[in-house]
Design a protein around this motif. Structure first.
Motif, PDB file in Angstrom:
ATOM      1  N   GLU A  19       1.199  -1.481   0.213  1.00 31.45           N
ATOM      2  CA  GLU A  19       0.180  -0.043   0.254  1.00 31.45           C
ATOM      3  C   GLU A  19       0.579   1.528  -0.436  1.00 31.45           C
ATOM      4  O   GLU A  19       0.150   2.209  -0.965  1.00 31.45           O
ATOM      5  N   LYS A  20       2.254   1.058   0.049  1.00 27.98           N
ATOM      6  CA  LYS A  20       3.284   2.092   0.584  1.00 27.98           C
ATOM      7  C   LYS A  20       3.865   2.331  -0.765  1.00 27.98           C
ATOM      8  O   LYS A  20       4.398   3.391  -1.161  1.00 27.98           O
ATOM      9  N   GLY A  21       3.054   1.891  -1.847  1.00 30.45           N
ATOM     10  CA  GLY A  21       3.699   1.447  -2.828  1.00 30.45           C
ATOM     11  C   GLY A  21       5.422   0.516  -3.393  1.00 30.45           C
ATOM     12  O   GLY A  21       5.990   1.116  -4.366  1.00 30.45           O
ATOM     13  N   TYR A  22       5.819  -0.164  -2.102  1.00 36.08           N
ATOM     14  CA  TYR A  22       6.965  -0.619  -2.690  1.00 36.08           C
ATOM     15  C   TYR A  22       6.409  -2.113  -3.341  1.00 36.08           C
ATOM     16  O   TYR A  22       6.937  -2.784  -3.061  1.00 36.08           O
ATOM     17  N   VAL A  23       7.433  -1.627  -4.336  1.00 35.79           N
ATOM     18  CA  VAL A  23       7.301  -3.331  -5.331  1.00 35.79           C
ATOM     19  C   VAL A  23       8.902  -3.686  -5.146  1.00 35.79           C
ATOM     20  O   VAL A  23       9.391  -4.124  -5.826  1.00 35.79           O
ATOM     21  N   ALA A  24      10.242  -3.129  -4.931  1.00 32.48           N
ATOM     22  CA  ALA A  24      11.849  -3.677  -4.753  1.00 32.48           C
ATOM     23  C   ALA A  24      12.126  -3.280  -3.383  1.00 32.48           C
ATOM     24  O   ALA A  24      11.379  -2.182  -2.449  1.00 32.48           O
ATOM     25  N   PHE A  25      13.375  -3.794  -2.399  1.00 36.08           N
ATOM     26  CA  PHE A  25      13.868  -3.999  -2.047  1.00 36.08           C
ATOM     27  C   PHE A  25      14.432  -2.418  -1.760  1.00 36.08           C
ATOM     28  O   PHE A  25      15.226  -2.472  -3.541  1.00 36.08           O
ATOM     29  N   LEU A 126       6.314  -6.595   7.073  1.00 33.98           N
ATOM     30  CA  LEU A 126       6.793  -5.492   5.982  1.00 33.98           C
ATOM     31  C   LEU A 126       8.046  -4.487   5.317  1.00 33.98           C
ATOM     32  O   LEU A 126       8.480  -4.394   3.976  1.00 33.98           O
ATOM     33  N   LEU A 127       9.315  -5.275   5.747  1.00 28.88           N
ATOM     34  CA  LEU A 127      10.499  -5.842   5.293  1.00 28.88           C
ATOM     35  C   LEU A 127      10.492  -6.804   4.115  1.00 28.88           C
ATOM     36  O   LEU A 127      11.861  -6.299   3.309  1.00 28.88           O
ATOM     37  N   MET A 128      10.070  -7.887   4.632  1.00 34.10           N
ATOM     38  CA  MET A 128      10.648  -8.599   3.603  1.00 34.10           C
ATOM     39  C   MET A 128       9.588  -9.544   2.799  1.00 34.10           C
ATOM     40  O   MET A 128       9.525 -10.642   3.501  1.00 34.10           O
ATOM     41  N   PRO A 129       8.682  -8.579   1.707  1.00 29.93           N
ATOM     42  CA  PRO A 129       8.068  -9.788   1.887  1.00 29.93           C
ATOM     43  C   PRO A 129       7.415 -10.945   0.997  1.00 29.93           C
ATOM     44  O   PRO A 129       9.547 -11.002   0.170  1.00 29.93           O
ATOM     45  N   THR A 130       7.179 -11.960   0.695  1.00 26.95           N
ATOM     46  CA  THR A 130       7.475 -13.664   0.778  1.00 26.95           C
ATOM     47  C   THR A 130       7.540 -13.070  -0.968  1.00 26.95           C
ATOM     48  O   THR A 130       8.535 -13.729  -1.421  1.00 26.95           O
ATOM     49  N   HIS A 131       7.259 -12.941  -1.790  1.00 22.90           N
ATOM     50  CA  HIS A 131       7.289 -11.827  -2.819  1.00 22.90           C
ATOM     51  C   HIS A 131       8.959 -12.001  -3.856  1.00 22.90           C
ATOM     52  O   HIS A 131       9.857 -12.662  -4.064  1.00 22.90           O
ATOM     53  N   LEU A 132       8.780 -11.150  -3.301  1.00 25.77           N
ATOM     54  CA  LEU A 132      10.720  -9.986  -3.151  1.00 25.77           C
ATOM     55  C   LEU A 132      11.111 -11.485  -2.339  1.00 25.77           C
ATOM     56  O   LEU A 132      12.819 -11.423  -3.219  1.00 25.77           O
TER      57      LEU A 132
END
Length: 296
Positions: A19-25, A126-132
């Motif tokens: 939701e905060k727009g993060y799509v990558a580390f 939050l810091l390490m989403p599964t897909h990433l």
């Protein structure tokens, strides 16, 4: 507490990151806090004892975090943990029952209260989403080297990255964190659990088996100075499995934290037989979705 509640907490953290727009580390918990109007305060290094805390003061909550441990990954995880208390349903109300301020010791310490464990799992999501995490691990190096790559990408501590790697690994992997002769906690990938059934699970407080890790821990300097060692072991030596299944036992001291991380994997083992489609989490979600309403 119910494992499904911890999965929900982790998934909530993943949703907030999306939701905060993060799509990558990397995912920045400080920026997320700022976007919510939360004041972040660094606790002076001479004040020790807790990793951080959150204060609910009317419309202006604030988070403080410890600086006596000079680890960016630990500090980021601490702030993410406190954000768990802010975002997870029921946490503000639980904290406000007794006090406006809540102090925490973030970092997957088994035996803590349910809201502390939920906040830890929120932080990991939050810091390490599964897909990433899976993107990072798939096709990369395995074992400790792969965990170190993940920690660098996510700007997280080696321990937090190890836990998420074990939870999401596309190949069999287990991690054990220990102190002295005792197990602090253990995580296994689904593929690791499928290597043999049943496998012994190393619980908090149980004694380490006679092993290179136990010998490593006998010298405090190995832990203090972050020394490393790699040996060959078997599933029988650690988990009461077949002795013909051989594993790398990769050991690293975690410095001032006083703990040791041991990673079990092998580049000759097959990939996770569940292939991510019918693993335990998917079964839990399918089973429980009709009965639970997800929070914000």
């Amino acid at each position: 507490m119910a494992k499904f509640q911890l999965i929900k907490a982790r998934q909530h953290g993943e949703r907030v990151a999306a939701e905060k727009g993060y799509v990558a580390f990397p995912i920045d918990p400080f920026a997320i806090a700022e976007s919510e109007g939360i004041l972040i305060v660094a606790k002076p290094a001479e004040i020790r004892g807790v990793s951080g805390g959150i204060i609910f003061d009317e419309d202006f909550p604030s988070i403080f975090y410890a600086t006596d441990i000079e680890s960016e990954g630990f500090q980021r995880f601490t702030v993410a943990h406190e954000l768990g208390h802010y975002f997870l349903d029921g946490h503000p109300e639980e904290i406000l029952k007794s006090n406006k301020m809540h102090v925490s010791r973030a970092g997957f310490r088994q035996g803590e209260s349910s809201i502390e464990l939920e906040a830890d799992h929120f932080a990991s999501g939050l810091l390490m989403p599964t897909h990433l995490v899976k993107q990072s691990l798939t096709g990369g190096v395995i074992g400790l080297a792969g965990i170190e790559e993940l920690a660098e990408l996510a700007h997280c501590s080696l321990t937090a990255a190890a836990i998420r790697a074990a939870e999401c690994s596309p190949y069999p992997m287990a991690i054990v964190v220990s102190q002295g002769n005792d197990v602090s906690y253990c995580f296994m990938s689904e593929g690791f659990k499928e290597l043999a059934r049943p496998l012994a699970f190393l619980r908090k407080g149980s004694a380490l088996p006679l092993s290179a890790t136990r010998n490593f821990n006998e010298n405090p300097d190995n832990v203090r100075y972050g020394k490393r060692q790699t040996v060959e072991t078997t599933l029988a030596d650690w988990f009461d499995g077949p002795s013909h299944i051989r594993l790398d036992e990769e050991i690293v001291g975690l410095g001032s934290f006083g703990f040791t991380l041991t990673v079990f994997s092998s580049d000759v083992l097959a990939e996770d037989p569940d292939d991510g489609e019918a693993d335990e989490e998917a079964r839990l979600i399918e089973s429980y979705t009709p009965r639970f309403a997800y929070g914000r």
